[in-house]
Design an enzyme around this catalytic site. Structure first.
Site, PDB file in Angstrom:
ATOM      1  CE  LYS A 189      -0.683   3.458  -6.614  1.00  0.00           C
ATOM      2  NZ  LYS A 189      -0.176   2.783  -5.379  1.00  0.00           N
TER       3      LYS A 189
ATOM      4  NE  ARG B  20     -12.118  11.942  -8.831  1.00  0.00           N
ATOM      5  CZ  ARG B  20     -12.062  12.690  -9.938  1.00  0.00           C
ATOM      6  NH1 ARG B  20     -13.013  12.572 -10.870  1.00  0.00           N
ATOM      7  NH2 ARG B  20     -11.068  13.536 -10.130  1.00  0.00           N
TER       8      ARG B  20
ATOM      9  CE1 TYR C 273      -1.479   8.081  -5.869  1.00  0.00           C
ATOM     10  CE2 TYR C 273      -3.427   8.517  -7.219  1.00  0.00           C
ATOM     11  CZ  TYR C 273      -2.761   7.749  -6.278  1.00  0.00           C
ATOM     12  OH  TYR C 273      -3.386   6.639  -5.739  1.00  0.00           O
TER      13      TYR C 273
ATOM     14  CD  GLU D 263       4.325  11.072  -0.269  1.00  0.00           C
ATOM     15  OE1 GLU D 263       3.306  11.772  -0.098  1.00  0.00           O
ATOM     16  OE2 GLU D 263       5.169  10.898   0.623  1.00  0.00           O
TER      17      GLU D 263
ATOM     18  CB  THR E  21      -5.264   4.456  -8.134  1.00  0.00           C
ATOM     19  OG1 THR E  21      -6.288   5.396  -8.428  1.00  0.00           O
ATOM     20  CG2 THR E  21      -4.040   4.837  -8.944  1.00  0.00           C
ATOM     21  CG  ASP E  22     -10.274   4.876 -10.265  1.00  0.00           C
ATOM     22  OD1 ASP E  22      -9.424   5.604  -9.693  1.00  0.00           O
ATOM     23  OD2 ASP E  22     -11.506   5.063 -10.154  1.00  0.00           O
ATOM     24  CD  GLU E  23      -6.639   9.604  -9.168  1.00  0.00           C
ATOM     25  OE1 GLU E  23      -5.782  10.377  -9.633  1.00  0.00           O
ATOM     26  OE2 GLU E  23      -7.325   9.887  -8.181  1.00  0.00           O
TER      27      GLU E  23
ATOM     28  CG  PHE F 235      -1.926  -0.947   1.433  1.00  0.00           C
ATOM     29  CD1 PHE F 235      -1.634  -2.212   1.905  1.00  0.00           C
ATOM     30  CD2 PHE F 235      -3.246  -0.643   1.142  1.00  0.00           C
ATOM     31  CE1 PHE F 235      -2.617  -3.169   2.076  1.00  0.00           C
ATOM     32  CE2 PHE F 235      -4.251  -1.592   1.301  1.00  0.00           C
ATOM     33  CZ  PHE F 235      -3.928  -2.849   1.775  1.00  0.00           C
ATOM     34  CB  ALA F 236       4.240   2.046   1.319  1.00  0.00           C
TER      35      ALA F 236
HETATM   36  P1  NAD Z   1      -2.348   7.223   2.670  1.00  0.00           P
HETATM   37  O1  NAD Z   1      -1.661   8.413   2.106  1.00  0.00           O
HETATM   38  O2  NAD Z   1      -3.415   7.408   3.680  1.00  0.00           O
HETATM   39  O3  NAD Z   1      -1.258   6.250   3.347  1.00  0.00           O
HETATM   40  C1  NAD Z   1      -0.022   5.983   2.768  1.00  0.00           C
HETATM   41  C2  NAD Z   1       0.858   5.314   3.826  1.00  0.00           C
HETATM   42  O4  NAD Z   1       2.129   4.998   3.215  1.00  0.00           O
HETATM   43  C3  NAD Z   1       1.161   6.205   5.034  1.00  0.00           C
HETATM   44  O5  NAD Z   1       1.017   5.473   6.227  1.00  0.00           O
HETATM   45  C4  NAD Z   1       2.621   6.606   4.835  1.00  0.00           C
HETATM   46  O6  NAD Z   1       3.316   6.839   6.053  1.00  0.00           O
HETATM   47  C5  NAD Z   1       3.161   5.379   4.117  1.00  0.00           C
HETATM   48  N1  NAD Z   1       4.369   5.662   3.348  1.00  0.00           N
HETATM   49  C6  NAD Z   1       4.589   6.697   2.483  1.00  0.00           C
HETATM   50  N2  NAD Z   1       5.853   6.626   2.004  1.00  0.00           N
HETATM   51  C7  NAD Z   1       6.423   5.523   2.544  1.00  0.00           C
HETATM   52  C8  NAD Z   1       7.698   4.891   2.433  1.00  0.00           C
HETATM   53  N3  NAD Z   1       8.658   5.413   1.665  1.00  0.00           N
HETATM   54  N4  NAD Z   1       7.923   3.762   3.120  1.00  0.00           N
HETATM   55  C9  NAD Z   1       6.963   3.218   3.920  1.00  0.00           C
HETATM   56  N5  NAD Z   1       5.751   3.781   4.091  1.00  0.00           N
HETATM   57  C10 NAD Z   1       5.481   4.907   3.405  1.00  0.00           C
HETATM   58  O7  NAD Z   1      -2.852   6.403   1.429  1.00  0.00           O
HETATM   59  P2  NAD Z   1      -4.183   5.533   1.233  1.00  0.00           P
HETATM   60  O8  NAD Z   1      -5.278   6.400   0.795  1.00  0.00           O
HETATM   61  O9  NAD Z   1      -4.339   4.646   2.402  1.00  0.00           O
HETATM   62  O10 NAD Z   1      -3.731   4.662  -0.045  1.00  0.00           O
HETATM   63  C11 NAD Z   1      -3.009   3.446   0.126  1.00  0.00           C
HETATM   64  C12 NAD Z   1      -2.716   2.857  -1.231  1.00  0.00           C
HETATM   65  O11 NAD Z   1      -3.932   2.637  -1.924  1.00  0.00           O
HETATM   66  C13 NAD Z   1      -1.877   3.770  -2.134  1.00  0.00           C
HETATM   67  O12 NAD Z   1      -0.960   2.962  -2.841  1.00  0.00           O
HETATM   68  C14 NAD Z   1      -2.881   4.380  -3.081  1.00  0.00           C
HETATM   69  O13 NAD Z   1      -2.300   4.686  -4.321  1.00  0.00           O
HETATM   70  C15 NAD Z   1      -3.902   3.264  -3.190  1.00  0.00           C
HETATM   71  N6  NAD Z   1      -5.274   3.672  -3.491  1.00  0.00           N
HETATM   72  C16 NAD Z   1      -5.887   4.640  -2.740  1.00  0.00           C
HETATM   73  C17 NAD Z   1      -7.236   4.971  -2.991  1.00  0.00           C
HETATM   74  C18 NAD Z   1      -7.960   6.017  -2.187  1.00  0.00           C
HETATM   75  O14 NAD Z   1      -9.075   6.391  -2.537  1.00  0.00           O
HETATM   76  N7  NAD Z   1      -7.401   6.516  -1.091  1.00  0.00           N
HETATM   77  C19 NAD Z   1      -7.908   4.324  -4.033  1.00  0.00           C
HETATM   78  C20 NAD Z   1      -7.234   3.365  -4.793  1.00  0.00           C
HETATM   79  C21 NAD Z   1      -5.923   3.044  -4.494  1.00  0.00           C
HETATM   80  O1  DAU Z   2      -9.670   7.149  -7.737  1.00  0.00           O
HETATM   81  C1  DAU Z   2      -8.819   6.689  -6.734  1.00  0.00           C
HETATM   82  C2  DAU Z   2      -8.031   7.843  -6.170  1.00  0.00           C
HETATM   83  O2  DAU Z   2      -8.955   8.610  -5.401  1.00  0.00           O
HETATM   84  C3  DAU Z   2      -6.854   7.405  -5.311  1.00  0.00           C
HETATM   85  O3  DAU Z   2      -5.931   6.725  -6.116  1.00  0.00           O
HETATM   86  C4  DAU Z   2      -6.176   8.617  -4.659  1.00  0.00           C
HETATM   87  O4  DAU Z   2      -5.150   8.184  -3.786  1.00  0.00           O
HETATM   88  C5  DAU Z   2      -7.223   9.377  -3.867  1.00  0.00           C
HETATM   89  O5  DAU Z   2      -6.644  10.543  -3.338  1.00  0.00           O
HETATM   90  C6  DAU Z   2      -8.424   9.742  -4.751  1.00  0.00           C
HETATM   91  O6  DAU Z   2      -8.055  10.754  -5.728  1.00  0.00           O
HETATM   92  P1  DAU Z   2      -9.026  11.999  -6.050  1.00  0.00           P
HETATM   93  O7  DAU Z   2      -8.207  13.089  -6.593  1.00  0.00           O
HETATM   94  O8  DAU Z   2     -10.209  11.569  -6.831  1.00  0.00           O
HETATM   95  O9  DAU Z   2      -9.531  12.311  -4.538  1.00  0.00           O
HETATM   96  P2  DAU Z   2      -9.728  13.687  -3.734  1.00  0.00           P
HETATM   97  O10 DAU Z   2     -10.420  13.314  -2.464  1.00  0.00           O
HETATM   98  O11 DAU Z   2      -8.482  14.471  -3.648  1.00  0.00           O
HETATM   99  O12 DAU Z   2     -10.745  14.469  -4.647  1.00  0.00           O
HETATM  100  C7  DAU Z   2     -12.000  13.916  -4.982  1.00  0.00           C
HETATM  101  C8  DAU Z   2     -12.688  14.891  -5.915  1.00  0.00           C
HETATM  102  O13 DAU Z   2     -13.002  16.075  -5.181  1.00  0.00           O
HETATM  103  C9  DAU Z   2     -11.820  15.336  -7.064  1.00  0.00           C
HETATM  104  O14 DAU Z   2     -12.637  15.507  -8.225  1.00  0.00           O
HETATM  105  C10 DAU Z   2     -11.264  16.694  -6.617  1.00  0.00           C
HETATM  106  C11 DAU Z   2     -12.390  17.238  -5.771  1.00  0.00           C
HETATM  107  N1  DAU Z   2     -11.973  18.120  -4.646  1.00  0.00           N
HETATM  108  C12 DAU Z   2     -10.989  17.671  -3.806  1.00  0.00           C
HETATM  109  C13 DAU Z   2     -10.563  18.455  -2.761  1.00  0.00           C
HETATM  110  C14 DAU Z   2      -9.464  17.979  -1.834  1.00  0.00           C
HETATM  111  C15 DAU Z   2     -12.577  19.331  -4.456  1.00  0.00           C
HETATM  112  O15 DAU Z   2     -13.504  19.721  -5.207  1.00  0.00           O
HETATM  113  N2  DAU Z   2     -12.169  20.114  -3.406  1.00  0.00           N
HETATM  114  C16 DAU Z   2     -11.168  19.725  -2.560  1.00  0.00           C
HETATM  115  O16 DAU Z   2     -10.810  20.510  -1.633  1.00  0.00           O
END
Ligand code: NAD
Ligand code: DAU
Length: 351
Positions: free
Chosen positions: A163, A223, A159, A84, A133-135, A81-82
């Site tokens: 990925k 989304r 980002y 940015e 991610t789907d991105e 998962f790790a």
């Molecule tokens: P997050 O930012 O909340 O957590 C990321 C974690 O990775 C943190 O705990 C951070 O300390 C750790 N990390 C960062 N750099 C590191 C390093 N060099 N070594 C070890 N640990 C490190 O992220 P999240 O939202 O929990 O996402 C987790 C994974 O899922 C990511 O790979 C992201 O791309 C993927 N993902 C996220 C979403 C979403 O909607 N949040 C959707 C699809 C996929």
């Molecule tokens: O689709 C999966 C992705 O979803 C993950 O891979 C990413 O880690 C996760 O961050 C997320 O990306 P998004 O860019 O879609 O998520 P975010 O919550 O940043 O934004 C969701 C939507 O809301 C996007 O269209 C941008 C918009 N937004 C976001 C913020 C932070 C706003 O309108 N205002 C805001 O302040």
């Protein structure tokens, strides 16, 4: 199962650790996490009480550390998962994304390869799940078919590009070295423990703090929202039954425009924590759009349902209410994670 979870102190990783430890079949869960601004040990408070759990503070960039952990803990599964993870941060500073998401993934792959070279008896049963991610697929028009495993890669943000690059590395390590990899490409998650830089927790936090609720552009970007617990059950299913070398698209079948999501949160807060007068909707403010902002994401998760029998359990209305209630009941967690560096980020991003 003995599993190494990278990034397990973050939002999804910590929810996944809790999910794993609720299962008797799990023998050992080791988390390696660098505890960046997004990682928080408090997210693992429950896990720390479980003797099957171990936390190691360290970076995935440290290949030697990861390799040592794989050997010492006799790991059979890596759940990676790790990363940015915030798009807006990647726009302001792409370099950390290349380092962690691309080079970091390379190092974890190389650690796994070295481990299996030393332990060839483990090679067949070993699994490397890359949580993506789907991105990576770019953006959809209003009537385009949803993203699926066959959609060509077309990442638009730094980002997403990082990925996409990491997905390609994982694929190559399967094709070239025979590593038993699995890739999941998931849509937007929401739920407990999400850092309040992402849309849903940011809106809840700002609403309660009496601040404006920033909507990028016209707020009509779409989304496909998935409750984090459902993502965790999908990942556990993919580890258990996924076919090595395959990718799986994961989504919630819950497409919503951002403005509607924010309106729903306001309505829930109006109900559960009403303002003295007026609605939280009065705090909505349209702000400058995100550069390269993807217009629509939507996932066709039918392969996962057809081949592995997974379906999400929560719909958006129950998931978003549970999420709002979690943030209302966990003010201390929010206070702890929104100090110092968080305030600097908000000041810079929303100046
Ligand atoms: P997050 O930012 O909340 O957590 C990321 C974690 O990775 C943190 O705990 C951070 O300390 C750790 N990390 C960062 N750099 C590191 C390093 N060099 N070594 C070890 N640990 C490190 O992220 P999240 O939202 O929990 O996402 C987790 C994974 O899922 C990511 O790979 C992201 O791309 C993927 N993902 C996220 C979403 C979403 O909607 N949040 C959707 C699809 C996929
Ligand atoms: O689709 C999966 C992705 O979803 C993950 O891979 C990413 O880690 C996760 O961050 C997320 O990306 P998004 O860019 O879609 O998520 P975010 O919550 O940043 O934004 C969701 C939507 O809301 C996007 O269209 C941008 C918009 N937004 C976001 C913020 C932070 C706003 O309108 N205002 C805001 O302040």
């Amino acid at each position: 199962m003995r599993i190494l979870v990278t990034g397990g102190a973050g939002f999804i990783g910590a929810n996944f650790v809790t999910h794993l430890l609720s299962t008797a079949a799990i023998e050992r869960v080791v988390v390696v996490d660098a505890l960046t601004y997004a990682g928080n040990l408090e997210n693992l408070a429950g896990a720390h009480r479980d003797p099957r759990f171990r936390f190691v503070k360290g970076s995935i960039l440290d290949r030697g550390l990861v390799e040592d952990l794989l050997a010492a803990e006799d790991i059979g599964v890596v759940a990676h998962f790790a990363a940015e993870s915030h798009v807006d941060r990647s726009i302001r500073g792409p370099e950390a994304f290349i380092e962690t998401n691309v080079t970091g993934t390379l190092r974890v792959l190389e650690a796994a390869r070295a481990h299996l070279n030393a332990r060839p008896d483990k090679k067949d049963s070993f699994r490397f799940l890359h949580v993506s991610t789907d991105e990576v697929f770019g953006t959809l028009g209003p009537t385009d078919p949803k993203f699926s495993e066959d959609t060509p890669y077309s990442p638009n943000s730094p980002y997403a590009a990082s990925k996409a690059a990491s997905d390609h590395l994982v694929r190559a390590w399967h094709e070239t070295y025979g590593l038993n990899t699995l890739i999941s490409n998931c849509s937007n998650n929401y739920g407990p423990l999400q850092f309040p830089e992402k849309l849903i927790p940011l809106i809840i936090h700002n609403a309660l703090a009496g601040k404006s609720l920033p909507i990028y552009g016209d707020g009509q970007q779409i989304r496909d929202w998935l409750y984090v617990g459902d993502h965790c059950s999908a990942l556990a299913t993919i580890i258990a039954r996924g076919k090595p070398g395959e990718t799986y698209a994961v989504g919630g079948n819950s497409e919503r425009a951002n403005l509607d999501v924010v309106g729903t949160i306001c309505d829930l807060l109006d109900h559960h924590r009403p303002r003295n007068s007026g609605s939280y909707r009065d705090q909505i403010a349209f702000v400058a759009d995100r550069p390269g902002h993807d217009r629509r994401y939507a996932i066709d998760a039918s392969k996962l349902e057809r081949e592995l029998g997974w379906k999400p359990e929560r719909n958006f209305s129950s998931g978003i209410e549970a999420t709002v209630l979690w943030y209302l009941n966990n003010g201390e967690w929010v206070n702890n994670v929104t100090s110092g560096a968080y305030r600097d980020w908000v000041a810079e991003q929303y100046a």
